[in-house]
Design a protein around this motif. Structure first.
Motif, short mmCIF file in Angstrom:
data_model
loop_
_atom_site.label_atom_id
_atom_site.label_comp_id
_atom_site.label_asym_id
_atom_site.label_seq_id
_atom_site.Cartn_x
_atom_site.Cartn_y
_atom_site.Cartn_z
N ALA A 1 -0.15 20.28 26.79
CA ALA A 1 -0.24 19.65 28.08
C ALA A 1 0.10 20.69 29.29
O ALA A 1 -0.39 20.48 30.09
N VAL A 2 0.95 21.54 28.94
CA VAL A 2 1.25 22.55 29.83
C VAL A 2 -0.27 23.38 30.15
O VAL A 2 -0.45 23.88 31.26
N GLU A 3 -0.57 23.88 29.21
CA GLU A 3 -1.98 24.50 29.03
C GLU A 3 -3.01 23.94 30.00
O GLU A 3 -3.93 24.47 30.62
N ARG B 1 15.31 18.92 28.93
CA ARG B 1 15.68 20.32 28.87
C ARG B 1 14.85 21.10 28.27
O ARG B 1 14.42 22.36 28.61
N THR B 2 14.42 20.46 27.06
CA THR B 2 13.52 21.43 26.18
C THR B 2 12.14 21.47 26.99
O THR B 2 11.64 22.72 26.75
N ILE B 3 11.70 20.39 27.43
CA ILE B 3 10.45 20.59 28.21
C ILE B 3 10.41 21.44 29.39
O ILE B 3 9.76 22.43 29.58
N CYS C 1 10.33 15.51 21.58
CA CYS C 1 10.77 14.15 21.78
C CYS C 1 10.72 13.37 20.72
O CYS C 1 9.53 12.85 20.06
N LEU C 2 11.69 12.80 20.31
CA LEU C 2 11.99 11.78 19.18
C LEU C 2 11.67 10.55 19.54
O LEU C 2 11.04 9.82 18.33
N CYS C 3 11.93 10.09 20.66
CA CYS C 3 11.33 8.74 20.95
C CYS C 3 9.87 8.32 20.71
O CYS C 3 9.47 7.52 20.29
N ASN C 4 8.92 9.61 21.14
CA ASN C 4 7.78 9.31 21.01
C ASN C 4 7.12 10.43 19.95
O ASN C 4 5.52 10.32 19.93
N GLY C 5 7.78 11.12 19.24
CA GLY C 5 7.17 11.88 18.04
C GLY C 5 6.13 12.89 18.80
O GLY C 5 5.37 13.17 18.13
N VAL C 6 6.53 13.62 19.67
CA VAL C 6 5.83 14.64 20.49
C VAL C 6 6.49 16.00 19.98
O VAL C 6 7.63 16.18 20.00
N THR C 7 5.46 16.83 19.43
CA THR C 7 5.88 18.29 18.90
C THR C 7 5.83 19.16 20.20
O THR C 7 5.36 19.01 21.11
N SER C 8 6.54 20.18 20.06
CA SER C 8 6.39 21.50 20.94
C SER C 8 4.84 21.80 21.08
O SER C 8 4.42 22.17 22.27
N HIS C 9 4.08 21.97 19.96
CA HIS C 9 3.01 22.14 20.11
C HIS C 9 1.91 21.14 21.11
O HIS C 9 1.25 21.87 21.96
N THR C 10 2.28 20.27 21.13
CA THR C 10 1.66 18.84 22.23
C THR C 10 1.97 19.10 23.45
O THR C 10 1.47 18.94 24.37
N ALA D 1 1.33 13.13 30.38
CA ALA D 1 0.04 13.80 29.78
C ALA D 1 0.25 13.50 28.09
O ALA D 1 -0.61 13.13 27.50
N CYS D 2 1.62 13.35 27.47
CA CYS D 2 1.75 13.34 26.22
C CYS D 2 2.80 12.24 26.08
O CYS D 2 3.11 12.01 24.71
N GLY D 3 3.68 11.85 26.94
CA GLY D 3 4.88 10.90 26.72
C GLY D 3 6.06 11.73 26.43
O GLY D 3 7.18 10.73 26.34
N ALA D 4 6.12 12.76 26.19
CA ALA D 4 7.49 13.65 26.07
C ALA D 4 8.16 13.18 27.18
O ALA D 4 7.95 13.76 28.37
N GLY D 5 9.56 13.06 27.20
CA GLY D 5 10.30 12.92 28.14
C GLY D 5 10.22 11.49 29.00
O GLY D 5 10.98 11.36 30.13
N ALA D 6 9.47 10.55 28.50
CA ALA D 6 9.11 9.42 29.31
C ALA D 6 10.11 8.24 29.12
O ALA D 6 10.15 7.29 29.88
#
Length: 59
Positions: free
Chosen positions: A17-19, A43-45, A4-13, A31-36
């Motif tokens: 959140a999924v775990e 799609r990546t999420i 997520c470039l909008c919120n600077g969230v990495t795949s690790h983050t 949980a982390c802002g990705a996709g918000a």
């Protein structure tokens, strides 16, 4: 890798959140802002959620 470039969230983050129990893209967003924001990363999420699904059901 940034998911997520909008919120600077990495795949690790997102994976963290999924775990921690996030089961939908809305859960991940909470949980982390990705996709918000713009939603371009949804799609990546979804792909990350699908790739971890077998691991969650077998445990």
């Amino acid at each position: 890798m940034f998911v997520c470039l909008c919120n600077g969230v990495t795949s690790h983050t997102v994976c963290d959140a999924v775990e921690a129990g996030a089961a939908t893209s809305n859960d991940v967003a909470k949980a982390c802002g990705a996709g918000a924001d713009c939603g371009r990363c949804r799609r990546t999420i979804q792909a990350i959620l699908q790739s971890t699904k077998p691991n969650r059901t077998s445990a």
